[in-house]
Design a protein around this motif. Structure first.
Motif, PDB file in Angstrom:
ATOM      1  N   ASN A 136       0.866  -1.293  -0.114  1.00 19.65           N
ATOM      2  CA  ASN A 136      -0.290  -0.032  -0.133  1.00 19.65           C
ATOM      3  C   ASN A 136       0.429   1.362  -0.253  1.00 19.65           C
ATOM      4  N   THR A 137       1.830   1.047  -0.247  1.00 18.99           N
ATOM      5  CA  THR A 137       2.871   1.968  -0.278  1.00 18.99           C
ATOM      6  C   THR A 137       3.740   2.602  -1.777  1.00 18.99           C
ATOM      7  N   THR A 138       3.679   4.125  -1.981  1.00 18.57           N
ATOM      8  CA  THR A 138       4.311   4.438  -2.526  1.00 18.57           C
ATOM      9  C   THR A 138       5.309   5.801  -2.741  1.00 18.57           C
ATOM     10  N   THR A 139       5.896   5.801  -3.256  1.00 20.20           N
ATOM     11  CA  THR A 139       7.184   6.754  -3.510  1.00 20.20           C
ATOM     12  C   THR A 139       7.602   6.938  -4.622  1.00 20.20           C
ATOM     13  N   ARG A 140       8.312   8.147  -4.168  1.00 15.19           N
ATOM     14  CA  ARG A 140       8.910   9.627  -5.335  1.00 15.19           C
ATOM     15  C   ARG A 140       9.592   9.167  -6.059  1.00 15.19           C
ATOM     16  N   SER A 141      10.879   8.681  -4.537  1.00 14.43           N
ATOM     17  CA  SER A 141      12.339   7.578  -5.229  1.00 14.43           C
ATOM     18  C   SER A 141      11.469   6.002  -6.021  1.00 14.43           C
ATOM     19  N   TRP A 153      19.473 -15.865   3.512  1.00 17.25           N
ATOM     20  CA  TRP A 153      17.567 -15.857   3.402  1.00 17.25           C
ATOM     21  C   TRP A 153      17.653 -14.371   4.447  1.00 17.25           C
ATOM     22  N   TYR A 154      16.304 -14.272   3.292  1.00 14.64           N
ATOM     23  CA  TYR A 154      15.281 -12.716   3.858  1.00 14.64           C
ATOM     24  C   TYR A 154      13.949 -13.470   5.523  1.00 14.64           C
ATOM     25  N   ARG A 155      13.178 -12.697   6.148  1.00 13.49           N
ATOM     26  CA  ARG A 155      12.253 -12.757   6.585  1.00 13.49           C
ATOM     27  C   ARG A 155      11.606 -11.354   6.554  1.00 13.49           C
ATOM     28  N   LEU A 156      10.078 -11.069   5.899  1.00 16.64           N
ATOM     29  CA  LEU A 156      10.047  -9.690   5.528  1.00 16.64           C
ATOM     30  C   LEU A 156       9.144  -9.320   6.946  1.00 16.64           C
ATOM     31  N   PHE A 157       8.919  -7.700   7.086  1.00 18.80           N
ATOM     32  CA  PHE A 157       8.432  -7.365   8.645  1.00 18.80           C
ATOM     33  C   PHE A 157       7.817  -6.465   7.825  1.00 18.80           C
ATOM     34  N   TYR A 158       7.250  -5.651   8.685  1.00 22.81           N
ATOM     35  CA  TYR A 158       6.411  -4.255   8.730  1.00 22.81           C
ATOM     36  C   TYR A 158       6.260  -3.549   9.581  1.00 22.81           C
ATOM     37  N   LYS A 159       7.021  -2.592   9.854  1.00 25.40           N
ATOM     38  CA  LYS A 159       7.442  -1.660  11.717  1.00 25.40           C
ATOM     39  C   LYS A 159       7.296  -2.835  12.379  1.00 25.40           C
ATOM     40  N   VAL A 170       0.215  -7.044  -8.228  1.00 22.57           N
ATOM     41  CA  VAL A 170       0.813  -5.382  -7.221  1.00 22.57           C
ATOM     42  C   VAL A 170      -0.102  -4.640  -8.324  1.00 22.57           C
ATOM     43  N   PRO A 171      -0.346  -3.566  -8.365  1.00 21.94           N
ATOM     44  CA  PRO A 171      -0.158  -2.519  -8.857  1.00 21.94           C
ATOM     45  C   PRO A 171       1.017  -1.804  -9.087  1.00 21.94           C
ATOM     46  N   VAL A 172       0.767  -1.394 -10.517  1.00 19.81           N
ATOM     47  CA  VAL A 172       1.995  -0.587 -10.420  1.00 19.81           C
ATOM     48  C   VAL A 172       2.072   0.861  -9.667  1.00 19.81           C
ATOM     49  N   ASP A 173       3.808   1.124  -9.818  1.00 16.31           N
ATOM     50  CA  ASP A 173       4.543   2.438  -8.708  1.00 16.31           C
ATOM     51  C   ASP A 173       4.109   1.626  -7.306  1.00 16.31           C
ATOM     52  N   LYS A 174       3.736   0.728  -6.749  1.00 13.74           N
ATOM     53  CA  LYS A 174       3.248   0.333  -5.196  1.00 13.74           C
ATOM     54  C   LYS A 174       4.742  -0.207  -4.884  1.00 13.74           C
ATOM     55  N   CYS A 175       4.764  -1.192  -3.953  1.00 17.97           N
ATOM     56  CA  CYS A 175       6.229  -1.362  -3.116  1.00 17.97           C
ATOM     57  C   CYS A 175       7.420  -0.302  -3.108  1.00 17.97           C
ATOM     58  N   GLY A 176       7.272   1.038  -3.658  1.00 21.70           N
ATOM     59  CA  GLY A 176       8.702   1.600  -4.121  1.00 21.70           C
ATOM     60  C   GLY A 176       9.282   1.578  -4.871  1.00 21.70           C
ATOM     61  N   CYS A 240       8.444  -7.479  -3.092  1.00 22.28           N
ATOM     62  CA  CYS A 240       7.291  -6.435  -1.966  1.00 22.28           C
ATOM     63  C   CYS A 240       6.847  -7.539  -0.714  1.00 22.28           C
ATOM     64  N   ALA A 241       6.151  -6.702   0.262  1.00 24.34           N
ATOM     65  CA  ALA A 241       6.008  -7.445   1.178  1.00 24.34           C
ATOM     66  C   ALA A 241       4.064  -6.629   1.324  1.00 24.34           C
ATOM     67  N   ASP A 242       3.208  -7.611   1.554  1.00 22.16           N
ATOM     68  CA  ASP A 242       1.789  -7.406   1.645  1.00 22.16           C
ATOM     69  C   ASP A 242       1.493  -7.801   2.873  1.00 22.16           C
ATOM     70  N   ILE A 243       1.081  -5.750   2.762  1.00 23.57           N
ATOM     71  CA  ILE A 243       0.562  -5.589   3.755  1.00 23.57           C
ATOM     72  C   ILE A 243      -0.864  -6.235   4.470  1.00 23.57           C
ATOM     73  N   ASN A 244      -1.491  -7.151   3.820  1.00 22.45           N
ATOM     74  CA  ASN A 244      -2.514  -7.798   4.431  1.00 22.45           C
ATOM     75  C   ASN A 244      -2.464  -8.816   4.922  1.00 22.45           C
ATOM     76  N   THR A 245      -1.231  -9.614   4.700  1.00 23.88           N
ATOM     77  CA  THR A 245      -0.461 -10.637   5.983  1.00 23.88           C
ATOM     78  C   THR A 245      -0.340 -10.755   7.114  1.00 23.88           C
ATOM     79  N   ILE A 246      -0.172  -9.582   7.119  1.00 20.16           N
ATOM     80  CA  ILE A 246       0.394  -9.719   8.952  1.00 20.16           C
ATOM     81  C   ILE A 246      -0.576 -10.305   9.771  1.00 20.16           C
ATOM     82  N   VAL A 247      -1.809 -10.790   8.799  1.00 20.32           N
ATOM     83  CA  VAL A 247      -2.380 -11.070  10.039  1.00 20.32           C
ATOM     84  C   VAL A 247      -1.860 -12.525  10.511  1.00 20.32           C
ATOM     85  N   CYS A 248      -1.020 -13.350   9.397  1.00 22.16           N
ATOM     86  CA  CYS A 248      -0.523 -14.664   9.404  1.00 22.16           C
ATOM     87  C   CYS A 248       0.510 -14.579  10.363  1.00 22.16           C
TER      88      CYS A 248
END
Length: 406
Positions: A136-141, A153-159, A170-176, A240-248
């Motif tokens: 759900n994030t859009t950035t200029r850069s 290996w990596y594990r995704l987090f959001y805050k 995922v829509p274009v110009d999302k995920c920075g 991308c990191a799916d903001i909707n999967t935080i519940v998981c």
């Protein structure tokens, strides 16, 4: 002609005053030619104009070079942000439920388990917590993961909240970035181990306009995933990191994260499969006097592997209602023989025989109880004499799980 010369001279003078560091010398050279013929003055004016044009071209080139340098510095600083908040995570805790094999000791990890953990990416990964990666994030850069030096290996987090890659376009110009990268395939289950999945970048109404380099994925106990990211095929593409999967990340051990539309996720309680536990063993010999724990070495049935013939101990693998039986046989006149069933160190039931005349007497006892996972059960020979041989099956111990509890 004179008027044209004066106009050119005035324009040149104003430009010379405002544009160049050689203003005084230019002005002085022109005024020195004031008494020269008109054609000579015009030639000098045109010569100075050509010189100023060259200087103007040089200044424009310098300006373009400075602009490009500034742009490169800006891109470099933006890319450095990509590599921030990458923290290596190395844990020694194990979320996996260990199967109890009936051993009374050895709570420490074996060498084999230690080697397995060192190889398992679920215990060694890098935390990737970058808010701009959210769906759900859009950035200029616009970021580009092609410039990141991916390693391991990596594990995704959001805050600070665990989440996972999207399984949808995922829509274009999302995920920075311009073309967001999403997982073109389902996440694996634990039993699948490490799998390879295709990754796609969305651009110009094509969900897989950029088929990127495949990545490896593994599901870990605790409802999270680790990814072995690789550099994308081009820029600007970013994972991308799916903001909707935080519940998981909030699902419990007995729950799984499910979604019908790959947008709205929820924790679903798994159906508990009934565990089958049955065992039956005998002691092929004679016992005289006291034996703290009878090691029934001849095992005929051991479904669920909860009974250990080396220690004589049954360890409850799950919580539930159990039923046990045990027996003894004696033949000496006037002799009393007692076998006790011991649960978690407490003597709870006895199998007693008392021979009053020349004969052989046997006794079979049963006991039903509720046990928690890990409870220990065994039989002790308190006193007397129990008789058996390899074929008699007179000194026996067995039990079954009748009903499993949540």
């Amino acid at each position: 002609m004179v008027v044209l010369a004066v106009a050119l001279f005035a324009a040149l003078s104003s430009c010379a005053f405002g544009c160049s560091g050689n203003t005084n010398s230019t002005e002085l050279g022109l005024w020195q030619m004031e008494n020269q013929p008109l054609d000579v003055q015009l030639a000098a004016v045109f010569k100075e104009m050509e010189s100023l044009k060259c200087e103007q071209t040089t200044l424009q080139q310098q300006h373009v070079a400075l602009t490009q340098m500034h742009l490169k510095n800006h891109q470099k600083r933006a890319q450095e942000k990509v590599e921030t908040h990458m923290v290596t995570y190395d844990t020694n805790h194990d979320d996996e439920e260990e199967e109890e094999e009936g051993e009374e000791d050895s709570l420490n990890l074996s060498d084999e388990d230690s080697k397995r953990r060192r190889r398992d990416p679920c215990f060694h990964y890098t935390v990737l917590d970058q808010a701009w990666r959210a769906t759900n994030t859009t950035t200029r850069s616009k970021m580009c993961d092609r410039n990141v030096k991916w390693k391991g290996w990596y594990r995704l987090f959001y805050k600070g909240l665990s989440l996972q890659m999207p399984e949808r376009c995922v829509p274009v110009d999302k995920c920075g970035t311009h073309a967001p990268l999403w997982l073109a395939g389902p996440h694996p289950k634990i039993r699948d181990g490490v799998v390879t999945r295709k990754v796609c970048g969305h651009w110009k109404k094509k969900c897989c306009a950029f088929p990127s380099t495949p990545i490896k994925v593994k599901k870990c106990r605790g409802n999270y995933y680790v990814y072995q990211f690789t550099a994308p095929t081009s820029c600007s593409l970013a994972y991308c990191a799916d903001i909707n999967t935080i519940v998981c990340g909030r699902c419990r051990r007995n729950q799984s994260c499910v979604s019908r539309d790959k947008i709205n996720w929820r924790c679903k309680t798994k159906r508990m499969s009934s565990r089958k536990v049955h065992f039956f063993a005998s002691f092929p010999g004679q016992i005289t006097g006291k034996m703290n724990r009878i090691r029934y070495s001849k095992v005929l049935v051991n479904v669920g592997r909860a009974y250990n013939s080396r220690t004589g101990v049954f360890r409850a693998p799950v919580k539930g209602v159990y039923q046990f039986f045990f027996s003894t046989q004696t033949a000496n006149v006037g002799l009393k023989t007692d076998l006790w069933l011991v649960i978690n160190g407490y003597w709870v039931a006895v199998s007693h025989t008392h021979v009053t005349r020349p004969s052989t007497v046997g006794s079979l006892s049963t006991y039903m109880t509720f046990l928690r996972r890990g409870a220990t059960v065994y039989v002790t020979h308190n006193h007397g004499r129990s008789w058996a041989n390899a074929a008699s099956m007179t000194i026996i111990f067995g039990g079954s799980l009748l009903a499993q509890s949540k």
